[in-house]
Scaffold this active site. Structure first.
Site, short mmCIF file in Angstrom:
data_model
loop_
_atom_site.label_atom_id
_atom_site.label_comp_id
_atom_site.label_asym_id
_atom_site.label_seq_id
_atom_site.Cartn_x
_atom_site.Cartn_y
_atom_site.Cartn_z
N HIS A 24 0.81 -1.23 0.00
CA HIS A 24 0.00 0.00 0.00
C HIS A 24 0.85 1.28 0.00
O HIS A 24 0.70 2.13 -0.86
CB HIS A 24 -0.91 0.05 1.23
CG HIS A 24 -1.74 -1.18 1.41
ND1 HIS A 24 -2.26 -1.89 0.36
CD2 HIS A 24 -2.15 -1.83 2.53
CE1 HIS A 24 -2.96 -2.90 0.83
NE2 HIS A 24 -2.90 -2.90 2.14
N LYS A 60 0.12 -1.28 14.29
CA LYS A 60 -1.10 -1.71 14.97
C LYS A 60 -1.02 -1.29 16.44
O LYS A 60 0.07 -1.05 16.95
CB LYS A 60 -1.24 -3.22 14.87
CG LYS A 60 -1.52 -3.66 13.44
CD LYS A 60 -2.10 -5.06 13.42
CE LYS A 60 -2.49 -5.48 12.02
NZ LYS A 60 -3.70 -4.80 11.52
#
Ligand SMILES: *[C@@H]1O[C@H](CO)[C@@H](O)[C@H](O)[C@H]1NC(C)=O
Ligand SMILES: *[C@@H]1O[C@H](CO)[C@@H](O)[C@H](O)[C@H]1NC(C)=O
Ligand SMILES: *[C@@H]1O[C@H](CO)[C@@H](O)[C@H](O)[C@H]1NC(C)=O
Ligand SMILES: *[C@@H]1O[C@H](CO)[C@@H](O)[C@H](O)[C@H]1NC(C)=O
Ligand SMILES: *[C@@H]1O[C@H](CO)[C@@H](O)[C@H](O)[C@H]1NC(C)=O
Ligand SMILES: *[C@@H]1O[C@H](CO)[C@@H](O)[C@H](O)[C@H]1NC(C)=O
Length: 790
Positions: free
Chosen positions: A267, A360
């Site tokens: 990405h 995360k």
């Protein structure tokens, strides 16, 4: 089942909207029809495709497939389809009609065996025949784990290809490998079954509205961006995807991949390409966009271990232990947070840091791309006046806001003191609410802010692109491999590096902040544990020892101190030479030892008189100068790239003449000797820097060499026992004419030869280094403790 489908198609063809000539039938097969991705996005995307395209002449059938047996599979699939919804602006009646049609056109298949695929194909064929439909094409959407790709691909190729003249489009979901080798292998397998143009590798991030608008934005605002989209104006580029969720429940996947493979390699890298690539004249040309992207991949500087900082949230290891049934003493090294600093070797971007960050269990969920411009204005007004809306004193930035975060919607923001951007009317609109909201250090009122008129899910956008055969938003094989080629060395180099642990959420505080220093990244805060171990060694260990070796000066220390001392001494010699004659003639040898010295000089010696320095080679391998084996190439990569030595002061050895390497008749050595004689007073270098081989060789003068150990030739061709065998070298008598000779020796591997040299006299035939005895100059040995003491 087939009968219902037929009726619906018949019915649809009779509808006024599709009463005109049919453009053919499209069969969509969704593999993994009951999986998470299908549930959350894919069916919704297919329904949207149907709503958008039903009246454009194509007829459709949708075949959901999975391994589950027909009955339970069917049930599970219809549970998902039941919940399909239209966007608020769709008329409820039309929505209900379309949904009813869509359900009737969709059916479940069990696809497990080769035979099952043959049956599917037969059913599609039967439908086409009975309805007398032209076949337009087939879409196979692989929403399955990659280990299943090859088998499914084989079945699709051998029994489900469409009729001649109709197209096949195969859609693949990441991960596409976990390093260069596995990606190459997967690509090779798929290439057995499908042509490149048949494959659509999804990177759903490219379907996000703010990301998809980067190229159009650059295109439509060329007049404003052309002068400033470069290293002279851009301070840095940040590409960020922060998540608050952790990897719980996905540990078996995550443990194999980690954040760099999961997010950065695909990405964020693709986004970086959109920002950094040269803009093609026609951004609608998929081929031009791809070529420009590949060009940009080539300009990326290789990543080192120090280009990244990595972290892992504290609960991760216990989640892995639990979900993967690992023992209590198992510790995962998989990063769940990473910051990576990327530089490019291009005239446009040289020196501009691109910072890619993702993780995360962070404090917020947000994705954005921020291009921060340099602020060159010096403002003389008072603080109060500076606040004027378009003041040049304020920060200048362009932000592509991908979603979530404070804005909670995709947006494009441009500082008002830059320009008012051109945005496509109809699809983006200016928003002015919440002017007091602060983003990136400024109130929203300081920006022109645009949001999409209609928010659209990334998958719906990508499915529509597949239907329209627009490949811009998909990853070609070449593109994929270029990306893995770039990331794999970093992944390898950090695979055994312990990530910094962080508690997760807001408690992370500043633990994950990092900073740039040249090409390196490091965490801003030292880890608490690091404070405890600062004085590992007594200061005495670091003192350099000075004494004698073979009747000449000896400097010895730990490697880092030794190299730092050598670099300082070298600078002092350079300064004296320049003061004396206006020039400094330095001859350097190849090999690995000087590399650390070059790096030291480039990073710490900003006062070095490079403009007055002439660089000569002590020896060279007979390979083209661009070959990584070439000493000049190494000098270029580790020193010349970072300092400013005038072009005409560089003197590589002429190993390549008349399009051949080191041929005696071409008289390369004579040419080099003449060049030295023409430029260097008395052919006496100010400083010659040498190394020593474990066999006692120095420069490219090897034991028992037939040339160069005596005689009056200044430069000679020699033979090395190690490849590449052919070399060019300064001769020993010539080296001994130098005003100063420094010999750098590092590592335990040199201890044996050093011990031997401490005992022998002048025997250059056996050990050429023992013949280095400047006739009127000075010799200094620089040895680290391991070389000296073993
Ligand atoms: C078919 O009908 C649709 C809807 O009326 C129209 O938009 C489209 O242009 C027509 N196609 C052809 C090929 O006539
Ligand atoms: C799929 O193939 C297997 C074995 O060939 C067969 O037993 C099974 O009934 C097939 N499933 C369907 C739905 O045809
Ligand atoms: C793909 O299918 C074609 C036609 O069915 C077949 O000839 C070919 O061998 C298949 N390729 C592979 C690698 O199986
Ligand atoms: C740009 O490329 C597209 C796709 O190849 C093509 O259809 C279009 O004609 C091109 N536009 C120009 C101005 O060349
Ligand atoms: C060092 O000097 C001593 C005494 O002058 C001499 O005997 C010896 O050969 C010299 N060693 C070397 C390596 O030149
Ligand atoms: C060059 O060599 C000559 C003769 O050996 C000597 O007289 C002269 O001083 C040398 N020049 C320099 C600059 O060292």
């Amino acid at each position: 089942m087939l009968r219902t489908v037929l009726c619906v198609i018949f019915l649809l063809r009779a509808l006024p909207a599709s009463a005109n000539e049919s453009r053919g039938h499209i069969s969509v097969v969704l593999l993994g029809a009951t999986g998470d991705l299908a549930k959350k996005y894919l069916w919704q995307g297919l329904f949207q495709l149907y709503r958008d395209e039903v009246s454009n002449g194509h007829s459709f059938t949708f075949h959901g497939a999975a391994l589950t047996a027909p009955e339970p599979g069917q049930k599970m699939m219809f549970e998902v389809l039941k919940n399909l919804a239209c966007p608020p602006d769709e008329h409820p009646t039309r929505c209900a009609v379309l949904k009813d049609q869509f359900l009737k056109l969709s059916q479940y298949y069990q696809l497990r065996t080769a035979e099952n695929y043959t049956v599917l194909n037969r059913e599609i064929e039967k439908l086409l025949e009975q309805e007398e439909l032209e076949e337009a094409g087939r879409i196979f959407y692989f929403s399955v784990p990659p280990f299943a790709y090859a088998e499914i691909a084989g079945h699709v190729n051998s029994s489900c290809r469409p009729r001649p003249g109709a197209w096949l489009r195969v859609v693949l979901e990441k991960p596409f490998g976990h390093d260069l080798e596995s990606a190459q292998q997967l690509a090779a397998e798929l290439r057995n079954f499908f042509k490149e143009e048949e494959m659509y590798r999804v990177d759903h991030y490219l379907g996000k509205q703010a990301v998809a608008h980067i190229l159009p934005f650059r295109d439509q605002n060329r007049q404003f961006l052309d002068p400033i989209w470069n290293r002279h104006h851009v301070e840095r580029v940040e590409i960020v995807l922060k998540e608050t969720v952790d990897a719980k429940g996905r540990a078996s996947f995550y443990e194999q991949y980690g954040v760099i493979r999961d997010v950065l390699q695909n990405h964020l890298t693709e986004v970086m390409m959109y920002l950094a690539m040269e803009l093609p004249a026609n951004i609608s040309s998929t081929e031009d966009v791809l070529q420009h992207k590949l060009q940009t991949f080539k300009s990326l500087q290789g990543l080192e271990k120090t280009s990244a900082v990595i972290g892992q949230y504290q609960a991760y290891t216990s989640q892995v232990q639990e979900e993967l049934q690992k023992a209590q003493n198992y510790f995962s090294m998989t990063p769940t947070f990473a910051g990576v600093l990327i530089h490019m070797d291009s005239l446009r971007w040289e020196g501009v840091p691109f910072i890619l960050t993702s993780g995360k269990a962070l404090d917020e969920r947000v994705g954005y791309i921020r291009v921060l411009f340099k602020n060159r204005a010096y403002c003389t007004q008072s603080e109060a006046l500076r606040d004027a809306e378009r003041s040049q004193c304020k920060a200048k930035q362009i932000i592509f806001y991908i979603g979530h975060g404070e804005l909670n919607s995709p947006a494009v923001l441009v500082s008002r003191n830059l320009f008012r951007p051109v945005m496509p009317e109809g699809s983006w609109r200016e928003v002015t609410d919440r002017p007091q909201l602060h983003l990136f250090g400024q109130p929203l009122s300081d920006y022109y802010v645009y949001s999409p008129v209609k928010e659209r899910d990334a998958y719906a956008m990508l499915i529509s692109s597949i239907y329209h055969a627009r490949k811009d938003f998909f990853i070609t094989t070449e593109n994929l491999l270029a990306s893995w080629e770039f990331w794999t060395p970093l992944l390898d180099s950090i695979s055994h590096q312990a990530p910094r642990l962080y508690p997760g959420g807001r408690e992370n505080q500043h633990l994950l902040d990092f900073e740039m220093l040249g090409q390196e990244l490091s965490f801003t805060l030292a880890e608490p544990a690091e404070f405890l171990h600062t004085s590992k060694q007594t200061p005495d260990d670091y003192q350099t020892i000075q004494t004698k070796f073979r009747n000449s000066s000896l400097v010895s220390a730990w490697p880092e101190e030794l190299v730092s001392q050598l670099a300082s001494d070298l600078e002092a010699v350079a300064a004296r030479a320049v003061a004396r004659s206006g020039k400094f003639h330095l001859a350097v040898s190849g090999g690995s030892s000087p590399v650390v010295l070059f790096q030291r000089l480039a990073k710490h010696h900003y006062g070095f008189p490079w403009k007055r320095t002439h660089l000569w080679l002590v020896d060279e391998r007979c390979v083209p100068l661009t070959d990584p084996e070439s000493n000049f190439c190494s000098l270029h990569d580790h020193l010349l790239k970072h300092v400013r030595v005038p072009y005409f002061n560089l003197h590589p050895m002429p190993v390549r003449l008349n399009r051949r390497l080191c041929v005696e008749e071409d008289q390369g050595p004579e040419l080099y000797a003449e060049e030295i004689a023409a430029l260097v007073t008395n052919a006496s270098f100010d400083l010659v820097l040498l190394g020593v081989g474990a066999d006692g060789h120095t420069a490219s003068l090897f034991p028992r060499s037939s040339s160069g150990l005596g005689g009056d030739q200044a430069v000679v061709l020699t033979e090395s026992p190690i490849k590449p065998h052919q070399r060019m070298s300064l001769s020993l008598p010539f080296i001994n004419k130098a005003r100063q000779v420094f010999i750098l020796i590092l590592g335990r591997g040199k201890h044996e030869i050093i011990t031997l040299l401490s005992r022998v006299g002048n025997e250059p035939k056996k050990w050429p280094i023992s013949g280095v005895r400047p006739s009127s100059g000075q010799l200094v040995w620089y040895m680290d403790y391991e070389a000296l003491l073993g």
